[in-house]
Design an enzyme around this catalytic site. Structure first.
Site, mmCIF file in Angstrom:
data_model
loop_
_atom_site.group_PDB
_atom_site.id
_atom_site.type_symbol
_atom_site.label_atom_id
_atom_site.label_comp_id
_atom_site.label_asym_id
_atom_site.label_seq_id
_atom_site.Cartn_x
_atom_site.Cartn_y
_atom_site.Cartn_z
ATOM 1 N N PHE A 352 10.379 37.032 -3.777
ATOM 2 C CA PHE A 352 11.360 36.762 -2.634
ATOM 3 C C PHE A 352 10.955 35.258 -2.306
ATOM 4 O O PHE A 352 9.947 34.866 -1.833
ATOM 5 C CB PHE A 352 10.729 37.821 -1.388
ATOM 6 C CG PHE A 352 11.854 37.483 -0.024
ATOM 7 C CD1 PHE A 352 12.977 37.976 0.431
ATOM 8 C CD2 PHE A 352 11.607 36.082 0.499
ATOM 9 C CE1 PHE A 352 13.679 37.893 1.319
ATOM 10 C CE2 PHE A 352 12.675 35.654 1.697
ATOM 11 C CZ PHE A 352 13.502 36.546 2.059
ATOM 12 N N GLU A 353 11.838 34.408 -2.424
ATOM 13 C CA GLU A 353 11.852 33.280 -2.017
ATOM 14 C C GLU A 353 13.407 32.452 -1.530
ATOM 15 O O GLU A 353 14.020 32.776 -2.413
ATOM 16 C CB GLU A 353 11.043 32.201 -2.697
ATOM 17 C CG GLU A 353 11.309 32.118 -4.199
ATOM 18 C CD GLU A 353 10.293 31.128 -4.869
ATOM 19 O OE1 GLU A 353 9.412 30.730 -4.132
ATOM 20 O OE2 GLU A 353 10.534 30.869 -6.062
ATOM 21 N N ILE A 354 13.369 31.664 -0.463
ATOM 22 C CA ILE A 354 14.236 31.228 -0.415
ATOM 23 C C ILE A 354 13.887 29.656 -0.139
ATOM 24 O O ILE A 354 13.215 29.411 0.985
ATOM 25 C CB ILE A 354 15.125 31.509 0.965
ATOM 26 C CG1 ILE A 354 15.255 33.006 1.098
ATOM 27 C CG2 ILE A 354 16.361 30.859 1.452
ATOM 28 C CD1 ILE A 354 15.830 33.509 2.230
#
Ligand SMILES: Nc1nc2c(ncn2[C@@H]2O[C@H](COP(=O)(O)OP(=O)(O)OP(=O)(O)O)[C@@H](O)[C@H]2O)c(=O)[nH]1
Ligand SMILES: *[C@@H]1O[C@H](CO)[C@@H](O)[C@H](O)[C@H]1NC(C)=O
Ligand SMILES: [Mg+2]
Length: 462
Positions: A352-354
């Site tokens: 998960f990464e933004i």
């Protein structure tokens, strides 16, 4: 042989030498401005001798003593200052940190409060095409054979977030996507889709890699039960996500990305545009889970990073307000810290990464990546993109620009971020892992205590 007399004599001599040095060096200190005097002291052999008897920290800069960083050419160093004064055995620290985690996750959260979310609410379905989105795309590096599992992710992701905003997807692969794959994706979402084949120079193992050394290293790691140690494509994937994905031509038009993976789950019915939040709040990076890495896979990642910072004027890249202490923590799992040469191995779990790709495209990050790549250790070790992103962010970004999306329920087996949030369902609030014995992999408490402001103003009123 050394007799008692000569010991006495040499002690006296040392004392005299020491005193003379102090008498000469202290006036010198007054003559030079603080910075110059400091480097002078540092390089003198007299200091080195004295340093054995006196607290060496007295002679280093104030920043090193107080905040644990010292930045000057060819002399970059960090130390863990233990600002929370943690003590006791690693087991005791772990228990304490578990309690910190549980208390933090028990707090009810809704959504960030640091910016006005009015313009970030989902548009009317009829007007979704006119909605002004952030400069962003959803990215999924995926293989054709992962069609079913990436579809599962997309269905959940659409329900939680993207059906409300219709951000475009960029599917990325080292091989061409099949027509069947493309058709299935089109059936799964109404958002625009882009299918990209990675240019080989951004994916393939560099030619200078010594294959004998590589296969020896792979064998050792595999014997130590390190997952994917011998999987060549896994090493390529880690290198790609560490340092080349943001240069894929089709991604250059975007600033922000939200990375998704096969088989992950999203538990929150999000009511604001998370990507626009990044843009408006000027965040560089957003994450959900913090955990320790397999220390052996990153044994020299931190030492090599220090080598880089000590070359030329690379010290200038370090952000004094970085999340350094979080990188250096050594109380909860000192063994990992020691195998990894001073790096805790705690990292943002990157499935998960933004993030803001312009951060990765910056001179600081890309010069550092170039150096890391030149060591060949994406292959001679198994450096993951998660610890690489994490170290880069903790060194080069301001920690206030790194955001824990504590409100977003998320799972990549076997770990969760499960908030106590009225809009979150299907996960148990505060649960970190499917397996109790993996609770010791959680280093989130270190993020709270070493990098996050005590009142997380993005979620709670001051
Ligand atoms: N196209 C392509 N994608 C890959 C390759 N290897 C990994 N990926 C993708 O890269 C991402 C990370 O790989 P994973 O296999 O999930 O690695 P992981 O998350 O460390 O391990 P798991 O616990 O097995 O999920 C996923 O989105 C994969 O689909 C590859 O060789 N080609
Ligand atoms: C989006 O961001 C990229 C990278 O910063 C930039 O090159 C591009 O011009 C931006 N597009 C828009 C429409 O602002
Ligand atoms: Mg995965």
């Amino acid at each position: 042989m050394i007799n008692a007399l000569s010991v006495k004599v040499s002690k006296t001599v040392l004392l005299i030498v020491g005193l003379v040095n102090v008498l000469i060096l202290i006036p010198l200190l007054l003559l030079y401005k603080h910075e110059d005097a400091k480097s002078l002291l540092y390089s003198s052999t007299a200091f080195k001798k004295l340093g054995q008897h006196l607290d060496p920290l007295m002679y280093t800069s104030e920043t090193y003593r107080q905040w644990g960083w010292h930045l000057e050419p060819a002399n970059v160093k960090f130390r863990f200052t233990n600002p929370m004064g943690k003590s006791g055995s690693p087991e005791e620290v772990l228990e304490n940190n578990k309690a910190v985690y549980e208390a933090e996750l028990a707090k009810e959260v809704t959504e960030p409060k640091d910016i006005d979310l009015t313009d970030l609410r989902p548009p009317d379905k009829k007007h979704i095409d006119q909605y002004v989105r952030a400069n962003a795309t959803i990215i999924a590096l995926v293989r054709n054979q992962e069609m079913t599992s990436i579809r599962r992710t997309i269905r959940r992701f659409e329900k939680s977030f993207n059906s409300k905003y219709r951000y475009p997807y960029t599917f990325i692969n080292d091989e061409p996507f099949t027509q069947r794959f493309k058709d299935k994706m089109a059936q799964t979402t109404e958002a625009p889709l882009n299918f990209v084949v990675i240019p080989p120079e951004l994916w393939d193992k560099p030619e200078f890699i010594d294959v004998t050394r590589e296969s020896e290293a792979m064998n050792i790691m595999a014997n130590h039960n390190i997952a994917y140690a011998k999987k060549a494509s896994y090493h390529n994937m880690c290198r790609f996500y560490s340092g080349t994905f943001y240069n894929v031509p089709e991604l250059k038009q975007f600033k922000y990305y939200w990375r998704i993976e096969p088989n992950v789950d999203f538990f929150t019915d999000v009511q604001y545009d998370v990507l626009k939040y990044m843009e408006k709040a000027k965040k560089v990076y957003g994450f959900t889970v913090n955990l320790y890495d397999i220390d052996e896979t990153v044994a020299t990642l931190w030492p090599e990073t220090l080598n880089f910072l000590n070359q030329g004027d690379n010290y200038k890249y370090v952000n004094p307000n970085g999340a350094h202490q979080w990188l250096l923590e050594n109380k909860q799992n000192p063994k990992k810290n020691s195998v990894a040469g001073g790096y805790s191995t705690c990292h943002f779990w990157s499935n998960f990464e933004i993030g803001d790709m312009d951060f990765f495209r910056s001179e600081a990050y890309s010069e550092w990546f170039k150096y890391l790549d030149s060591t060949g250790k994406f292959y001679y070790e198994r450096w993951g993109d998660a610890p690489v992103h994490s170290i880069g962010l903790a060194l080069f970004a301001d920690k206030r620009d790194i955001h824990w999306f504590r409100d977003l329920g998320y799972e990549h087996d076997p770990y969760y971020n499960c908030p106590n949030n009225p809009k979150t369902s299907r996960c148990t609030a505060g649960k970190f892992s499917r397996w109790k014995h993996l609770d010791d992999q959680n280093c989130m408490a270190n993020w709270f205590q070493l990098s996050m402001s005590s009142k997380d103003t993005s979620y709670f009123e001051e």
